[in-house]
Scaffold this motif. Structure first.
Motif, PDB file in Angstrom:
ATOM      1  N   GLY A  70      42.924 -11.602 -15.542  1.00  9.81           N
ATOM      2  CA  GLY A  70      43.293 -10.415 -16.324  1.00  9.81           C
ATOM      3  C   GLY A  70      42.110  -9.509 -16.548  1.00  9.81           C
ATOM      4  O   GLY A  70      42.183  -8.291 -16.337  1.00  9.81           O
ATOM      5  N   LEU A  71      40.989 -10.117 -16.933  1.00  6.05           N
ATOM      6  CA  LEU A  71      39.784  -9.311 -17.149  1.00  6.05           C
ATOM      7  C   LEU A  71      39.369  -8.627 -15.862  1.00  6.05           C
ATOM      8  O   LEU A  71      38.973  -7.464 -15.861  1.00  6.05           O
ATOM      9  CB  LEU A  71      38.648 -10.192 -17.644  1.00  6.05           C
ATOM     10  CG  LEU A  71      38.649 -10.538 -19.113  1.00  6.05           C
ATOM     11  CD1 LEU A  71      37.484 -11.435 -19.417  1.00  6.05           C
ATOM     12  CD2 LEU A  71      38.566  -9.287 -19.948  1.00  6.05           C
TER      13      LEU A  71
ATOM     14  N   ARG B 130      41.239  -7.677 -13.403  1.00  7.25           N
ATOM     15  CA  ARG B 130      42.105  -6.547 -13.089  1.00  7.25           C
ATOM     16  C   ARG B 130      41.847  -5.381 -14.031  1.00  7.25           C
ATOM     17  O   ARG B 130      41.891  -4.220 -13.626  1.00  7.25           O
ATOM     18  CB  ARG B 130      43.567  -6.971 -13.180  1.00  7.25           C
ATOM     19  CG  ARG B 130      44.012  -7.788 -12.001  1.00  7.25           C
ATOM     20  CD  ARG B 130      44.029  -6.949 -10.759  1.00  7.25           C
ATOM     21  NE  ARG B 130      44.308  -7.755  -9.576  1.00  7.25           N
ATOM     22  CZ  ARG B 130      44.634  -7.243  -8.400  1.00  7.25           C
ATOM     23  NH1 ARG B 130      44.715  -5.945  -8.247  1.00  7.25           N
ATOM     24  NH2 ARG B 130      44.863  -8.019  -7.387  1.00  7.25           N
ATOM     25  N   ILE B 131      41.563  -5.691 -15.293  1.00  9.98           N
ATOM     26  CA  ILE B 131      41.214  -4.616 -16.225  1.00  9.98           C
ATOM     27  C   ILE B 131      39.961  -3.912 -15.745  1.00  9.98           C
ATOM     28  O   ILE B 131      39.827  -2.703 -15.827  1.00  9.98           O
ATOM     29  CB  ILE B 131      41.022  -5.203 -17.646  1.00  9.98           C
ATOM     30  CG1 ILE B 131      42.380  -5.488 -18.277  1.00  9.98           C
ATOM     31  CG2 ILE B 131      40.239  -4.248 -18.524  1.00  9.98           C
ATOM     32  CD1 ILE B 131      42.299  -6.128 -19.620  1.00  9.98           C
ATOM     33  N   GLN B 132      39.047  -4.695 -15.183  1.00 13.20           N
ATOM     34  CA  GLN B 132      37.786  -4.113 -14.713  1.00 13.20           C
ATOM     35  C   GLN B 132      37.851  -3.694 -13.262  1.00 13.20           C
ATOM     36  O   GLN B 132      36.816  -3.487 -12.631  1.00 13.20           O
ATOM     37  CB  GLN B 132      36.656  -5.127 -14.905  1.00 13.20           C
ATOM     38  CG  GLN B 132      36.430  -5.462 -16.352  1.00 13.20           C
ATOM     39  CD  GLN B 132      35.499  -6.617 -16.539  1.00 13.20           C
ATOM     40  OE1 GLN B 132      35.124  -7.281 -15.587  1.00 13.20           O
ATOM     41  NE2 GLN B 132      35.128  -6.870 -17.769  1.00 13.20           N
ATOM     42  N   ASN B 133      39.046  -3.610 -12.711  1.00 14.20           N
ATOM     43  CA  ASN B 133      39.231  -3.192 -11.316  1.00 14.20           C
ATOM     44  C   ASN B 133      38.531  -4.107 -10.326  1.00 14.20           C
ATOM     45  O   ASN B 133      37.947  -3.664  -9.353  1.00 14.20           O
ATOM     46  CB  ASN B 133      38.739  -1.761 -11.090  1.00 14.20           C
ATOM     47  CG  ASN B 133      39.520  -0.775 -11.894  1.00 14.20           C
ATOM     48  OD1 ASN B 133      40.609  -1.100 -12.372  1.00 14.20           O
ATOM     49  ND2 ASN B 133      39.012   0.405 -12.045  1.00 14.20           N
ATOM     50  N   ARG B 134      38.589  -5.381 -10.605  1.00 17.10           N
ATOM     51  CA  ARG B 134      38.080  -6.349  -9.639  1.00 17.10           C
ATOM     52  C   ARG B 134      39.246  -7.232  -9.207  1.00 17.10           C
ATOM     53  O   ARG B 134      40.361  -7.057  -9.675  1.00 17.10           O
ATOM     54  CB  ARG B 134      37.013  -7.241 -10.275  1.00 17.10           C
ATOM     55  CG  ARG B 134      35.774  -6.538 -10.699  1.00 17.10           C
ATOM     56  CD  ARG B 134      34.764  -7.528 -11.252  1.00 17.10           C
ATOM     57  NE  ARG B 134      35.094  -8.000 -12.588  1.00 17.10           N
ATOM     58  CZ  ARG B 134      35.297  -9.267 -12.900  1.00 17.10           C
ATOM     59  NH1 ARG B 134      35.253 -10.204 -11.979  1.00 17.10           N
ATOM     60  NH2 ARG B 134      35.570  -9.616 -14.136  1.00 17.10           N
ATOM     61  N   LEU B 135      38.958  -8.202  -8.346  1.00 16.82           N
ATOM     62  CA  LEU B 135      40.032  -9.086  -7.915  1.00 16.82           C
ATOM     63  C   LEU B 135      40.105 -10.368  -8.714  1.00 16.82           C
ATOM     64  O   LEU B 135      41.166 -10.950  -8.866  1.00 16.82           O
ATOM     65  CB  LEU B 135      39.829  -9.450  -6.438  1.00 16.82           C
ATOM     66  CG  LEU B 135      40.219  -8.382  -5.430  1.00 16.82           C
ATOM     67  CD1 LEU B 135      39.742  -8.790  -4.063  1.00 16.82           C
ATOM     68  CD2 LEU B 135      41.716  -8.209  -5.412  1.00 16.82           C
TER      69      LEU B 135
ATOM     70  N   TRP C   9      43.212  -8.871 -23.470  1.00 19.93           N
ATOM     71  CA  TRP C   9      43.206  -7.410 -23.346  1.00 19.93           C
ATOM     72  C   TRP C   9      42.166  -6.796 -24.280  1.00 19.93           C
ATOM     73  O   TRP C   9      41.383  -5.925 -23.908  1.00 19.93           O
ATOM     74  CB  TRP C   9      44.628  -6.929 -23.652  1.00 19.93           C
ATOM     75  CG  TRP C   9      44.875  -5.468 -23.516  1.00 19.93           C
ATOM     76  CD1 TRP C   9      44.074  -4.535 -22.937  1.00 19.93           C
ATOM     77  CD2 TRP C   9      46.040  -4.792 -23.978  1.00 19.93           C
ATOM     78  NE1 TRP C   9      44.660  -3.310 -23.011  1.00 19.93           N
ATOM     79  CE2 TRP C   9      45.866  -3.441 -23.645  1.00 19.93           C
ATOM     80  CE3 TRP C   9      47.199  -5.195 -24.635  1.00 19.93           C
ATOM     81  CZ2 TRP C   9      46.832  -2.484 -23.966  1.00 19.93           C
ATOM     82  CZ3 TRP C   9      48.150  -4.243 -24.940  1.00 19.93           C
ATOM     83  CH2 TRP C   9      47.972  -2.899 -24.605  1.00 19.93           C
ATOM     84  N   ILE C  10      42.166  -7.290 -25.531  1.00 18.73           N
ATOM     85  CA  ILE C  10      41.181  -6.789 -26.493  1.00 18.73           C
ATOM     86  C   ILE C  10      39.777  -7.106 -26.010  1.00 18.73           C
ATOM     87  O   ILE C  10      38.873  -6.275 -26.076  1.00 18.73           O
ATOM     88  CB  ILE C  10      41.448  -7.414 -27.882  1.00 18.73           C
ATOM     89  CG1 ILE C  10      42.714  -6.820 -28.475  1.00 18.73           C
ATOM     90  CG2 ILE C  10      40.270  -7.197 -28.800  1.00 18.73           C
ATOM     91  CD1 ILE C  10      43.106  -7.422 -29.782  1.00 18.73           C
ATOM     92  N   ARG C  11      39.621  -8.304 -25.470  1.00 15.42           N
ATOM     93  CA  ARG C  11      38.295  -8.704 -24.996  1.00 15.42           C
ATOM     94  C   ARG C  11      37.828  -7.784 -23.877  1.00 15.42           C
ATOM     95  O   ARG C  11      36.642  -7.476 -23.757  1.00 15.42           O
ATOM     96  CB  ARG C  11      38.347 -10.139 -24.500  1.00 15.42           C
ATOM     97  CG  ARG C  11      37.009 -10.642 -24.098  1.00 15.42           C
ATOM     98  CD  ARG C  11      36.960 -12.136 -24.032  1.00 15.42           C
ATOM     99  NE  ARG C  11      35.644 -12.537 -23.604  1.00 15.42           N
ATOM    100  CZ  ARG C  11      35.414 -13.444 -22.680  1.00 15.42           C
ATOM    101  NH1 ARG C  11      36.413 -14.063 -22.110  1.00 15.42           N
ATOM    102  NH2 ARG C  11      34.200 -13.749 -22.340  1.00 15.42           N
ATOM    103  N   GLY C  12      38.773  -7.346 -23.065  1.00 15.63           N
ATOM    104  CA  GLY C  12      38.400  -6.472 -21.962  1.00 15.63           C
ATOM    105  C   GLY C  12      38.145  -5.043 -22.380  1.00 15.63           C
ATOM    106  O   GLY C  12      37.710  -4.239 -21.573  1.00 15.63           O
ATOM    107  N   THR C  13      38.435  -4.712 -23.615  1.00 16.04           N
ATOM    108  CA  THR C  13      38.302  -3.312 -24.012  1.00 16.04           C
ATOM    109  C   THR C  13      37.193  -3.063 -25.011  1.00 16.04           C
ATOM    110  O   THR C  13      36.454  -2.097 -24.873  1.00 16.04           O
ATOM    111  CB  THR C  13      39.625  -2.820 -24.630  1.00 16.04           C
ATOM    112  OG1 THR C  13      40.686  -3.181 -23.789  1.00 16.04           O
ATOM    113  CG2 THR C  13      39.609  -1.320 -24.810  1.00 16.04           C
TER     114      THR C  13
END
Lengths: 234, 377, 407, 196
Positions: C57-58, C60-65, C322-326
């Motif tokens: 998830g992280l 994908r949030i960061q545009n990685r695979l 999600w929160i962690r990624g933002t």
């Protein structure tokens, strides 16, 4: 801050958008999975120098003349050249040793810029990892030598320009040579004519001096281009 | 349990002071940099920056190399901004030999320098938010955009970061076919990224509470500390070398200088965001106006300037990047001195950090924008 | 009834226990094993899955695979990580307090698993059925403070020490708003029993009506989160839960950009993995209890019971990712200030709002209370929040700024 | 480079020398603080920003100047230039947006060069002066924290001095050139032979 923090929610909307779009937008997922898929190497990419040779034979077609200009120009001093000698210990214009220490090379391209013979060029090979830290990273002459076709393959535009330049030089040399021959021929003819004239007009002895002068002048002109180093090399 | 093993000293009231060596291997010292902190609880009571882990005496090296040979070394100073480093050195050396730079080369230089500014600022902002504790997300968005500009540089000069592109009297090679169109496309899309980035971060309550009023430098202090670049402008001083010296052809472009009012970390972050927008303005004008023509004056590769001294400086993305050259009539510089912006900006680190928390020391360091290649040289 | 999965599981359990009717001692052991083993295995599996989920998830949030090498979609990555962790050297600092250094991960894991035992996974599915389950949950949950502090202190590393101190301060502070926002729920449902709290979030009259539509919505509309105090309470609870579970933006004890890894700095190998696991399982536990208290527990339409509980728990966990990624991290003093000056007064106010809501429901009926509650109750909370944040704001913090552009 | 109104300064401080060639002021160390403070305050200069502090080292040298004498012949005159060390300061004015103004503190004693630190006036000079001290060995009096900065604390030499001999450290970082490896081997053998 009220109960719901607006800025935080905005930010979370942005990350959510990125999360979702990463599944269908190429722009949002620029990753290239390296060993399976190599990103296209740009034709302008430079990495480590290599030596170009023409034709089939590596040694015969080598453009390098071991002039050591690149060795002098290299800022980290990673190029190492020894001139080749023939059986009589007479130096010939060819490197016996041409080493590039790829662990030191900083890909600055200064060697390419100083090379007057279009011999040293930049490679775009980037998988240079090696098990041996010292000898393995020292690239020697035979590994450095690559054909002109290979050069065309990796840097098509640049290689074409180089070839054109070389062709132009050759053509120029040819025309100069021709001009020289032509002039020599003319001079010889003029001499002959003068001699004939001399013979013919010995009795008359009139316009003799002017013809000799002309012949001498053209001879001097024909000799002049001989000192040009470029014509010698091609 | 006795506190055996900790370096504790006492302050004047007898309270324990914890000494922490933050770095040289630490996730957010941006390289091999060390801060010796003295902590009272979590509050920084003293800070000592320690340098030199990346020192390679680049200035000494340059004394044995002809002027042009120094050019690839300048790429490695601030390894994120090769183009501006090249330009600064070329500018100083051109003062020694006084040559004309063709019009087209001037434009190419401006385009490259402003692209470099975009790269540097978006990376810095990413790292800054990373230091705030966001798990790399803003940083990776920034890297994603930076990659596109690096591709442009690769097409232009052959290398992504170590460009070695500028020469005395011009630039090394002309723009390849289609480069300008590609550049225009990327520059045209950049504002969309900036908008996204600002939505992500600008109004974020946590970013605001963390970075506002942290590491404040007043106008007088900033000048006195010889701070330059976005950091100086965040403190409210209107001093942009592009406007003051008008080097190159910067006087032809219509752009403004963003000024902060508080001189804190948030201002430094926002000034950089706004500077990126101004850079885009310059880029658009430069791409529209670039003329055809030669890219190089006919200057010999190796030259012997008369014995003299010169100081050339430009507004690099991090601040004033200057080269002080002393020529002695030979082909090599007699003295080659770099005035690195991030090194000088670090002078104020101690002043800004004292009294703040450990977490603030990290983001203050991040907001200064240092690159250790340039600090240690 | 539509929660047949739970009944089948319970029947299976009863049947297994019944096999040992002749051996009472063995029967007790089997009973214990049945209560604990599946739970342990399920949550260990969930831990593995969630690390994968988080990394993916992280990414994908960061545009990685994200992980995609081991197994299909990288699903076996947690296994590979586990093996790697097992094979790694276990480094114990020379001057550390070896006993406590060893005990800390154990100390963290045990309460995490006990806390999971109090979760009402389904109708009647509860490893440790107890009338005061919620109380016990909070009691056991606060034990991990000690473990984290043990880890921080015994490592003899300055970063660990700082992390441990931060952890103690943070966890003690956030315990209070956490419990207080749960108090409103307990007050409303009048019980500490987790199953009864879930039951109080089902509209019983609608469920018994036999009308399919009513049955469908009866499982949803009663959730406390749809009530004004429940909504506010859920926010407080979730924020405090993030802090309790050391999740971003409250991951100060292991703030990687400041104090390397805080209390985890000197842990390696499988001890580190245990820490990791314990943290994830406490995160699950706290997500599970939030589900129980505010999101109707296992109740849900069509297949009520275990599936709904797991879906809700994982959704909350996904929000945490999600929160962690933002979000960036708060500073330590701001973190404490936020707990004491903002969350605590509001949580107390929320208890009053809940009380009034309860009486309003008795007096004027559900619908009137619902509308009135959202207008008046939520309005009060919102105003209080705004007032508090204005009070707390340092006078120089001006939020939005305007920048000058000069020539 | 903008024009500097040097007459103003030399009138005010007769000790200050104006060097036309490099357009810089040569300030005696004992006067440096005073001059700089005056320059900072004076409305014609307002040098509020110290941009760059550098060191420079000059060994004893000979300068050959060719001049045509009366006969029209080239005559070479050789002048001896004594060794010296300089601390060079580049000033700008942020307020007036002018600059640079160069200011040099020169010391002829290369073995023990001492100059006046400007850090009390311009705090930005702190690290730059430390760097000059570290690389050139120029001592700055009144500097608050004069330590080595780039080199390690117990390093003994001053690497930017012109007479600094680069040590043979191929032992530590050999490169693959045969010659270099050979040199390293020789040196190692030499060292081992010496120690044993």
């Amino acid at each position: 801050m009220s109960l719901i923090a607006k800025g935080i929610l905005q930010g979370m909307a942005v990350t959510a958008k990125n999360f979702i779009q990463s599944y269908y937008k190429k722009e949002r997922l620029p990753t290239v999975e390296y060993p399976e898929e190599k990103s296209t190497v740009n034709q302008f990419t430079r990495n480590i120098p290599f030596l170009v040779y023409d034709g089939e034979d590596e040694i015969e077609g080598m453009r390098c003349t071991a002039c050591k200009l690149c060795e002098k120009a290299c800022p980290p001093q990673c190029i190492y050249i020894i001139k080749d000698t023939d059986e009589n210990d007479k130096p010939i214009k060819r490197p016996k040793v041409f080493d590039i220490d790829s662990s030191v090379c900083m890909s600055c391209q200064l060697c390419v810029e100083v090379c007057p013979f279009e011999s040293i060029r930049m490679d775009s090979e980037f998988e240079l990892s090696n098990e041996n830290r010292f000898e393995g990273l020292l690239i020697n002459r035979d590994e450095l030598l690559k054909s002109n076709e290979y050069y065309h393959e990796i840097h098509p535009i640049e290689a074409q320009e180089t070839d054109d330049r070389i062709a132009a030089k050759i053509a120029e040399a040819e025309t100069k040579k021709k001009a020289r021959e032509e002039k020599a021929r003319l001079a010889a003819e003029a001499k002959q004519a003068a001699a004939a004239m001399k013979a013919a007009e010995e009795a008359a002895a009139e316009t003799e001096t002017s013809a000799t002068e002309q012949a001498q002048q053209s001879e001097a002109k024909a000799e002049a281009p001989e000192d040009n180093p470029e014509t010698k090399n091609t | 349990m006795p506190a055996r093993g900790y370096h504790l000293s006492k302050d004047e009231l007898g309270a324990d002071i914890l000494e922490v060596a933050m770095g040289p291997h630490h996730p957010s010292t941006h390289g091999v940099f060390r801060m010796d902190l003295k902590l009272d609880g979590e509050t920084v009571v003293d800070l000592k920056p320690i340098f030199g882990y990346l020192h390679r005496n680049h200035e000494k090296l340059a004394e044995d190399i002809p002027y042009l040979g120094c050019m690839p070394f300048t790429d490695r100073l601030d390894y994120l901004c090769g183009m501006t480093n090249n330009w600064a050195f070329a500018l100083s050396a051109e003062q020694l030999i006084e040559i004309e730079i063709p019009e087209r080369a001037q434009y190419i230089r401006v385009i490259c320098a402003e692209l470099t500014r975009l790269i540097n600022h978006c990376l810095l902002v990413g790292f800054f938010i990373n230091d705030l504790g966001a798990l790399g997300t803003p940083l990776l968005y920034a890297l994603r955009e930076r990659e596109k500009i690096l591709d442009l540089f690769e097409t232009l000069s052959g290398a992504r970061m170590m460009v070695n592109y500028m020469r005395f009297g011009g630039v090394r090679c002309d723009l390849p076919d289609g480069w300008l169109q590609e550049c225009e496309r990327i520059v045209g899309r950049f504002p969309a990224f900036l908008d996204e980035y600002e939505t992500l971060l600008k109004d974020n309550e946590i970013v605001i509470t963390r970075s506002q009023n942290v590491g404040v430098l007043t106008q007088e202090e900033a000048t006195n500390f010889s701070i330059t670049g976005p950091m100086l402008r965040a403190s409210g001083v209107n001093y942009d070398i592009r406007k003051v010296d008008k080097y190159g052809i910067y006087d032809r472009f219509d752009f403004k200088v963003p000024i902060g009012a508080h001189g804190d970390c948030y201002d430094r972050f926002m000034v950089r965001m706004l500077e990126m927008r101004e850079s885009i303005k310059i880029l658009k004008q430069a791409i529209a106006d670039i003329p055809e023509g030669p890219i190089m004056g006919n200057e010999p590769r190796v030259f012997k300037p008369d014995p003299q001294e010169t100081y050339g400086r430009i507004e690099s993305p991090k601040g004033e990047l200057g080269f002080y050259l002393i020529a002695d009539g030979t082909t090599n510089p007699y003295r080659y001195k770099v005035r690195p912006p991030s090194f000088v900006n670090l002078t104020a680190l101690r002043h800004m950090c004292i009294g703040h928390k450990v977490a603030d020391a990290v983001i203050i360091l991040g907001s200064i924008d240092i690159v250790l290649g340039e600090v240690d040289r | 009834m539509n929660n047949f999965i739970d009944y089948k599981l319970i029947e299976l359990g009863q049947w297994t226990v019944g096999l040992f009717n002749d051996y009472p001692v063995v029967q007790i052991l089997v009973h214990l094993l049945l209560a604990t083993l599946p739970l342990t295995l399920v949550f260990m599996g969930a831990f593995g899955f969630s690390t994968w989920l988080e990394r993916k998830g992280l990414a994908r949030i960061q545009n990685r695979l994200g992980p995609n090498r081991v197994g299909i979609f990288g699903l076996l990555q947690p296994l590979a990580d586990g093996i790697k962790m097992l094979l790694k050297e276990d480094i114990v600092p020379d001057r550390s307090d070896k006993l406590f250094h060893f005990l800390a991960p154990v100390m963290l894991m045990v309460p995490a698993f006990i806390a999971v035992g109090f979760l009402p996974l389904g109708d009647g599915l509860m490893a440790l059925p107890m009338d005061s389950a919620i109380l016990f949950f909070f009691a056991v949950g606060s034990l991990n403070t000690i473990a984290v502090f043990m880890a921080g202190w015994s490592s003899r590393n300055k970063y660990s020490l700082l992390g441990g101190m931060r952890a103690v301060a943070q966890m003690i502070s956030y315990e209070i708003p956490l419990v207080l926002s749960a108090v409103a729920v307990i007050m409303f449902s009048g019980s500490l029993n987790a199953q009864e709290i879930v039951a109080s979030q089902q509209i019983q009259s609608w469920l018994a009506s036999g009308n399919l539509v009513k049955e469908f919505f009866g499982q949803i509309l009663g959730w406390h989160i749809f009530k004004p105090w429940g909504f506010a309470g859920f926010i407080f609870f979730f924020v405090a839960a993030l802090a309790e579970a050391n999740r971003s933006p409250f991951d100060l004890p292991e703030a990687d950009s400041e104090i390397i890894a805080g209390h985890l700095t000197e842990y390696s190998g499988f001890k580190y993995a245990i820490f990791f696991m314990a943290e994830y399982i406490s995160a699950f536990a706290i997500a599970g209890i939030a589900t129980t208290l505010f999101l109707g527990g296992w109740s849900g339409p069509v297949i009520a019971g275990l599936p709904w509980f797991i879906i809700k728990m994982f959704s909350l966990f996904a929000v945490m990712i999600w929160i962690r990624g933002t979000l960036p991290r708060l500073r330590v003093d701001q973190l404490m200030g936020y707990a004491w000056k903002f969350l605590l007064p509001l949580a107390i106010l929320n208890i009053f709002v809940a009380g009034f809501y309860y009486f309003a429901e008795q007096q004027f009926g559900s619908l009137a209370a619902f509308i009135g509650g959202w207008v008046i109750g939520f309005g009060i909370l919102q105003t209080a929040a705004k007032g508090l944040s204005r009070l707390n704001k340092s006078p120089t913090l001006d939020g939005k700024r305007v920048y000058q552009l000069v020539e | 480079m903008s024009e500097v109104n040097h007459v103003l300064v030399t009138q005010q401080f007769p000790e200050v020398e104006w060097e036309e060639k490099n357009s810089c002021f040569i300030v005696p160390s004992e006067k440096a603080t005073e001059v700089v403070t005056w320059l900072k305050e004076h409305p014609a200069f307002r040098l509020d920003y110290l941009s760059c502090v550098s060191g420079a080292d000059y060994l004893d040298s000979e300068v050959k100047t060719k001049e045509k004498n009366e006969d029209g012949k080239m005559e070479v005159t050789i002048t001896q230039v004594p060794a010296k060390m300089e601390a060079v300061y580049h000033f700008f004015s942020i307020e007036k947006k002018t600059g640079p103004v160069l200011l040099k503190q020169r010391c002829m004693d290369r073995d023990n060069p001492v100059v006046q630190s400007l850090t009390p006036i311009y705090r930005g000079a702190e690290l730059m002066e430390r760097e000059v001290y570290d690389l050139y060995g120029i001592h700055f009096t009144d500097h608050p924290d004069l330590r080595r900065i780039l080199m390690w604390p117990n390093f003994e030499h001053y690497p930017m001095r012109k007479d600094y001999v680069i040590p043979n450290d191929y032992d530590y970082e050999p490169t693959p050139h045969d010659e270099v490896i050979e040199r390293a081997r020789e040196r190692r053998a030499q060292l081992e032979g010496g120690s044993m």
